[in-house]
Design a protein around this motif. Structure first.
Motif, mmCIF file in Angstrom:
data_model
loop_
_atom_site.group_PDB
_atom_site.id
_atom_site.type_symbol
_atom_site.label_atom_id
_atom_site.label_comp_id
_atom_site.label_asym_id
_atom_site.label_seq_id
_atom_site.Cartn_x
_atom_site.Cartn_y
_atom_site.Cartn_z
ATOM 1 N N GLY A 7 0.947 -1.386 -0.270
ATOM 2 C CA GLY A 7 -0.157 0.092 0.221
ATOM 3 C C GLY A 7 0.973 1.663 -0.108
ATOM 4 N N VAL A 8 0.082 1.730 -0.118
ATOM 5 C CA VAL A 8 0.681 3.589 0.049
ATOM 6 C C VAL A 8 2.133 3.738 1.398
ATOM 7 N N ASP A 9 0.747 3.425 2.490
ATOM 8 C CA ASP A 9 1.884 3.678 3.551
ATOM 9 C C ASP A 9 3.168 2.560 3.369
ATOM 10 N N ASP A 10 3.261 1.626 2.290
ATOM 11 C CA ASP A 10 4.242 0.440 2.885
ATOM 12 C C ASP A 10 5.626 1.184 1.826
ATOM 13 N N LEU A 11 5.518 1.697 0.733
ATOM 14 C CA LEU A 11 6.268 2.320 -0.167
ATOM 15 C C LEU A 11 6.337 3.419 0.660
ATOM 16 N N ALA A 12 5.762 3.791 1.400
ATOM 17 C CA ALA A 12 5.775 5.125 2.384
ATOM 18 C C ALA A 12 7.068 4.484 3.126
ATOM 19 N N ALA A 13 7.009 3.422 3.757
ATOM 20 C CA ALA A 13 8.592 2.564 4.588
ATOM 21 C C ALA A 13 9.466 2.404 4.092
ATOM 22 N N THR A 14 9.776 2.171 3.168
ATOM 23 C CA THR A 14 10.422 1.327 2.357
ATOM 24 C C THR A 14 11.914 1.876 2.642
ATOM 25 N N TRP A 15 12.399 0.920 2.585
ATOM 26 C CA TRP A 15 13.928 1.460 3.071
ATOM 27 C C TRP A 15 15.195 1.285 2.773
ATOM 28 N N PHE A 16 15.751 1.563 2.183
ATOM 29 C CA PHE A 16 17.402 0.431 1.515
ATOM 30 C C PHE A 16 18.722 0.347 2.743
ATOM 31 N N GLY A 17 19.419 -0.730 2.451
ATOM 32 C CA GLY A 17 20.779 -0.851 3.500
ATOM 33 C C GLY A 17 21.227 -2.202 2.678
ATOM 34 N N TYR A 18 22.325 -1.949 3.367
ATOM 35 C CA TYR A 18 23.302 -2.611 3.337
ATOM 36 C C TYR A 18 23.901 -3.737 4.427
ATOM 37 N N SER A 19 24.591 -4.916 4.221
ATOM 38 C CA SER A 19 25.187 -5.901 5.549
ATOM 39 C C SER A 19 26.682 -6.029 5.561
ATOM 40 N N ALA A 20 27.559 -6.165 6.500
ATOM 41 C CA ALA A 20 28.614 -5.838 6.171
ATOM 42 C C ALA A 20 29.193 -7.238 6.477
ATOM 43 N N GLY A 79 18.958 -2.045 10.312
ATOM 44 C CA GLY A 79 19.143 -1.046 10.169
ATOM 45 C C GLY A 79 20.003 -0.330 8.717
ATOM 46 N N PRO A 80 19.498 0.486 7.838
ATOM 47 C CA PRO A 80 20.406 0.727 6.719
ATOM 48 C C PRO A 80 21.894 0.198 6.576
ATOM 49 N N ARG A 81 22.375 0.250 7.787
ATOM 50 C CA ARG A 81 24.017 0.424 7.377
ATOM 51 C C ARG A 81 24.575 -0.231 8.949
ATOM 52 N N PRO A 82 24.117 -1.274 9.173
ATOM 53 C CA PRO A 82 24.252 -1.890 10.596
ATOM 54 C C PRO A 82 26.044 -2.555 11.011
ATOM 55 N N ASP A 83 26.454 -2.932 12.060
ATOM 56 C CA ASP A 83 27.821 -2.547 12.105
ATOM 57 C C ASP A 83 28.410 -4.189 12.646
ATOM 58 N N PHE A 84 29.529 -4.622 11.624
ATOM 59 C CA PHE A 84 30.024 -6.052 11.175
ATOM 60 C C PHE A 84 30.184 -6.557 12.754
ATOM 61 N N SER A 85 30.330 -5.848 13.715
ATOM 62 C CA SER A 85 30.573 -5.972 15.065
ATOM 63 C C SER A 85 29.249 -6.471 16.006
ATOM 64 N N ALA A 86 28.562 -5.811 15.925
ATOM 65 C CA ALA A 86 27.374 -5.910 16.180
ATOM 66 C C ALA A 86 26.186 -7.234 15.368
ATOM 67 N N GLU A 87 26.677 -6.559 14.254
ATOM 68 C CA GLU A 87 25.721 -8.172 13.536
ATOM 69 C C GLU A 87 26.874 -9.807 14.017
ATOM 70 N N GLY A 214 5.946 -2.091 5.569
ATOM 71 C CA GLY A 214 7.762 -1.249 4.157
ATOM 72 C C GLY A 214 8.236 -3.042 4.146
ATOM 73 N N LEU A 215 9.189 -2.664 3.089
ATOM 74 C CA LEU A 215 9.613 -3.091 2.578
ATOM 75 C C LEU A 215 11.269 -3.157 3.163
ATOM 76 N N VAL A 216 12.101 -4.305 2.676
ATOM 77 C CA VAL A 216 14.067 -3.646 3.300
ATOM 78 C C VAL A 216 14.437 -4.132 0.899
ATOM 79 N N LEU A 217 15.040 -3.236 1.548
ATOM 80 C CA LEU A 217 15.976 -3.527 -0.543
ATOM 81 C C LEU A 217 17.072 -3.545 -0.225
#
Length: 346
Positions: A7-20, A79-87, A214-217
């Motif tokens: 829905g519209v709210d899901d597109l608004a909550a879509t975010w990009f990130g990556y995982s080290a 989150g968008p750029r999680p810390d490697f040690s935390a992961e 939302g959606l995570v890309l």
């Protein structure tokens, strides 16, 4: 095929990130299938001696024969750029029953089972010890092989991809964004479709109502096509091949061919050889750390030249998270191409 109803709210909550951590684990695929990841081969060859001092038996068992990875090794980014040690800490704290189930599922191979290699067969009944040893092996691999030079370069590619996707979304909307992500993805009337041709999943039909989550890309350097994860809880996640991943192999010597040409040409006489070399390398975005590695100089020296080039209007700067990426401005492009009229504003 997977269908995500947004829905519209899901597109608004879509975010990009990556995982080290995800990139570290998936980078091991480049050792199993070098032909699929040619841009990574200069890197793996460069750290081969260091790699051989690691827990290679366990590291290489992290990639099952069909390419699957036990899910606990790549926890969903929070989150968008999680810390490697935390992961890595999250990986080590995975419940033992989840570790065991994930390993067995990966080696079942979606109906094409493979026997566990000896190192996993010896640890599968003590999954807590397996998780602890996996975390230790990945930390050593990260520290000795990836973190010094590979990760700054990889992070720049991933950041550049996210910056590009953000522009696509703002300029062309959801339809333009998803049409450009990957051939496996299509968008129509609020439904994102993902067709995965892998034999283990191509017959699966799953409808996912995103329902406000939302959606995570997630861009990755080691995806051969878009894939999804709808099993780990939280918002649905789609991984897709990062734009520009082939550039990982460029300029791994003291300078790339284009940079050497710039040093030998008239541009060097105008602005000096170091700045001409930098300007030639910045056809695609890069960070100070990455440029220093590619040129074999200190980050401080690179930073001074980048500042001067940006002040002259030859570079553009874009801050993404903790990184600042530089790339040539239109004026910088004109200078490298040798178009003095355009460079002069005429």
């Amino acid at each position: 095929m997977f269908e995500f109803h947004l829905g519209v709210d899901d597109l608004a909550a879509t975010w990009f990130g990556y995982s080290a951590l995800q990139e570290a684990v998936l980078s091991l695929r480049a050792r199993h299938w070098p032909g699929r990841y040619p841009a990574q081969q200069p890197w793996t060859a460069g750290w081969q001696d260091r790699y051989e001092t690691l827990d290679t038996a366990l590291l290489e068992s992290m990639i099952a024969p069909v390419g699957f990875v036990p899910d606990f090794l790549t926890p969903r980014p929070l989150g968008p750029r999680p810390d490697f040690s935390a992961e890595l800490a999250r990986l080590a704290a995975t419940p033992p029953e989840v570790v065991r189930a994930d390993v067995l599922e990966a080696y079942r191979g979606g109906g094409n089972p493979s026997p566990l290699p000896p190192v996993l067969a010896g640890l599968i009944d003590d999954p807590a010890a397996l998780a602890a040893r996996a975390a230790e092996a990945l930390e050593a691999y990260w520290t000795r092989c990836l973190a010094p030079a590979w990760w700054p370069r990889a992070r720049s590619v991933l950041e550049a991809d996210i910056a590009y996707r953000g522009r696509m979304l703002s300029e062309r909307g959801a339809e333009g964004l998803f049409a450009d992500l990957d051939a496996r993805l299509s968008w129509h009337a609020g439904v994102l479709r993902l067709v995965d041709p892998h034999p283990a999943v191509k017959a699966v039909g799953t409808t996912v109502n995103v329902a406000g989550r939302g959606l995570v890309l997630i861009p990755t350097l080691f995806g051969l096509g878009a894939q999804t994860d709808v099993t780990q809880g939280g918002p649905p996640l789609v991984c897709y091949p990062a734009r520009g991943k082939a550039t990982m192999a460029e300029g791994l010597g003291p300078a790339g061919a284009e940079a050497r040409a710039a040093v030998d040409g008239p541009l060097a006489g105008l602005i000096g050889a170091p700045r001409a070399r930098l300007l030639a390398l910045l056809a695609t975005p890069a960070s100070t750390t990455e440029l220093a590695h590619r040129l074999g100089v200190t980050p401080g020296a690179v930073s001074r030249h980048l500042g001067a080039l940006a002040e002259a209007g030859l570079l553009e700067r874009n801050r993404l998270g903790h990184s600042v990426l530089y790339r040539r401005s239109p004026l910088g492009d004109a200078m490298v191409a040798g178009r003095p009229n355009l460079a002069a504003g005429g």
